[in-house]
Write an enzyme that holds these catalytic residues in place. Sequence first.
Site, mmCIF file in Angstrom:
data_model
loop_
_atom_site.group_PDB
_atom_site.id
_atom_site.type_symbol
_atom_site.label_atom_id
_atom_site.label_comp_id
_atom_site.label_asym_id
_atom_site.label_seq_id
_atom_site.Cartn_x
_atom_site.Cartn_y
_atom_site.Cartn_z
ATOM 1 N N LYS A 169 0.297 3.372 -2.904
ATOM 2 C CA LYS A 169 -0.786 4.268 -3.233
ATOM 3 C C LYS A 169 -0.422 5.831 -2.961
ATOM 4 O O LYS A 169 -1.258 6.561 -3.599
ATOM 5 C CB LYS A 169 -1.740 3.803 -2.146
ATOM 6 C CG LYS A 169 -2.340 2.207 -2.199
ATOM 7 C CD LYS A 169 -3.367 1.906 -1.092
ATOM 8 C CE LYS A 169 -3.678 0.341 -1.235
ATOM 9 N NZ LYS A 169 -4.592 0.120 -0.059
ATOM 10 N N VAL A 189 1.254 -3.723 3.923
ATOM 11 C CA VAL A 189 1.111 -5.015 4.531
ATOM 12 C C VAL A 189 2.356 -6.007 4.201
ATOM 13 O O VAL A 189 2.597 -7.016 4.857
ATOM 14 C CB VAL A 189 -0.119 -5.939 4.348
ATOM 15 C CG1 VAL A 189 -1.364 -5.446 4.725
ATOM 16 C CG2 VAL A 189 -0.170 -6.001 2.608
ATOM 17 N N TYR A 203 -3.972 -2.544 -10.244
ATOM 18 C CA TYR A 203 -3.751 -2.329 -8.751
ATOM 19 C C TYR A 203 -2.828 -3.398 -8.058
ATOM 20 O O TYR A 203 -2.147 -3.254 -7.169
ATOM 21 C CB TYR A 203 -5.050 -2.343 -8.153
ATOM 22 C CG TYR A 203 -5.160 -2.321 -6.507
ATOM 23 C CD1 TYR A 203 -4.892 -1.315 -5.898
ATOM 24 C CD2 TYR A 203 -5.251 -3.587 -5.826
ATOM 25 C CE1 TYR A 203 -4.882 -1.439 -4.482
ATOM 26 C CE2 TYR A 203 -5.458 -3.642 -4.562
ATOM 27 C CZ TYR A 203 -5.173 -2.435 -3.802
ATOM 28 O OH TYR A 203 -5.193 -2.499 -2.517
ATOM 29 N N SER A 234 0.860 -1.014 0.052
ATOM 30 C CA SER A 234 -0.055 0.031 0.108
ATOM 31 C C SER A 234 0.889 1.224 -0.247
ATOM 32 O O SER A 234 0.379 2.458 -0.201
ATOM 33 C CB SER A 234 -0.899 0.134 1.213
ATOM 34 O OG SER A 234 -2.019 -0.996 1.158
ATOM 35 N N TYR A 247 -4.604 3.763 8.124
ATOM 36 C CA TYR A 247 -5.848 3.133 8.323
ATOM 37 C C TYR A 247 -6.501 3.422 9.663
ATOM 38 O O TYR A 247 -6.247 4.559 10.284
ATOM 39 C CB TYR A 247 -6.112 1.643 7.946
ATOM 40 C CG TYR A 247 -5.369 1.053 6.784
ATOM 41 C CD1 TYR A 247 -5.782 1.649 5.518
ATOM 42 C CD2 TYR A 247 -3.983 0.791 6.871
ATOM 43 C CE1 TYR A 247 -4.977 1.597 4.663
ATOM 44 C CE2 TYR A 247 -3.293 0.367 5.937
ATOM 45 C CZ TYR A 247 -3.842 0.981 4.441
ATOM 46 O OH TYR A 247 -3.165 0.601 3.246
HETATM 47 N N1 GLN Z 1 -2.458 -5.251 -2.007
HETATM 48 C C1 GLN Z 1 -2.635 -5.167 -0.526
HETATM 49 C C2 GLN Z 1 -4.363 -5.406 -0.556
HETATM 50 O O1 GLN Z 1 -4.921 -4.958 -1.611
HETATM 51 C C3 GLN Z 1 -2.325 -3.956 -0.113
HETATM 52 C C4 GLN Z 1 -3.024 -3.745 1.491
HETATM 53 C C5 GLN Z 1 -1.884 -2.984 2.198
HETATM 54 O O2 GLN Z 1 -0.815 -2.795 2.019
HETATM 55 N N2 GLN Z 1 -2.316 -2.481 3.403
HETATM 56 O O3 GLN Z 1 -4.899 -5.928 0.266
#
Ligand code: GLN
Length: 312
Positions: A70, A264, A194, A67, A246
Amino acid sequence: MIHAPDLQQIVTEIADEMRRRSDRGEVATYIPELARADPAKFGIAVIDAQGRVAMGGDAEEPFSIQSISKVFTLTLALGRVGDRLWRKVGREPSGSAFNSIVQLEYEMGVPRNPFINAGAIAVTDTILSGHKPREALGDILRFMHFVADDTAIVIDETVAASESRTGFRNAALANYMKAFGVLDNPVDYTLGVYFHHCAIAMSCRQLAMAGRFLAHQGKNPSTGFTVVPAERARRINAIMLMCGHYDGSGEFAYRVGLPGKSGVGGGILAIAPDKASIAVWSPGLDDTGNSHLGRIALEALTQRMGWSVFGA
Ligand code: GLN
């Protein structure tokens, strides 16, 4: 006489402390390929305003940025469509998990912010519009090369395939947004792009380099290139502060006091405006899906350096 703290020494001390700790969090398993990460790993890289690089632990080892990508897709999408992006996605903290479905129903398919999964999928959809998936992905990867000044950065195809096979929850979010007309492209195409940008692999050093434009008013002092206007860099930092972790964003702001974005894979990019771009990595996560030791290491660093957006 007051001596300025020695950044490299502090970074080395923190890396040593983190290597010794036994509380390491839990590696993410819902993407099978990420479950293979070694929880003993820890890396940290800090690049200060003068361009000095301080590194500790496994700072040169590539990991799945997930993420954290992003932040860069948001930057790219704002460059493409400007404030029109905010018709598709909000910019309020979510207070819910990164993959929450329930919130999307309340809010008629318009995600709370660009960093929860639904919001990031909507941002990816914007980048995809008018392009083939392969072109959109090429644009994202080239943008990473540009901001990090490093063409060696690649997508880990094994991680991308692993998530494509198991990303049912993200498919649910995407289909739900599609039903509300929030996504313009075929769901499979948007999800494909994505999953692949989440699977970009970078080291802490490469990531800290890529974040430099956010620490220095939109310009990467290493390359001299202006990536975004200063106002946009400020605003991206604001979104990172409020939404980057988050439902752990409040705790991160309280403890670290800097804008940050987690993934993650166990990485965190943190920005000390006008001072430094920082990347940490430790694959074990806490129960909000954020790197456990990564956050602890950043807390130690910002305390010792006196870096906080809330005052010294
Ligand atoms: N690719 C992961 C997902 O979509 C990214 C989530 C994350 O890093 N928090 O679940």
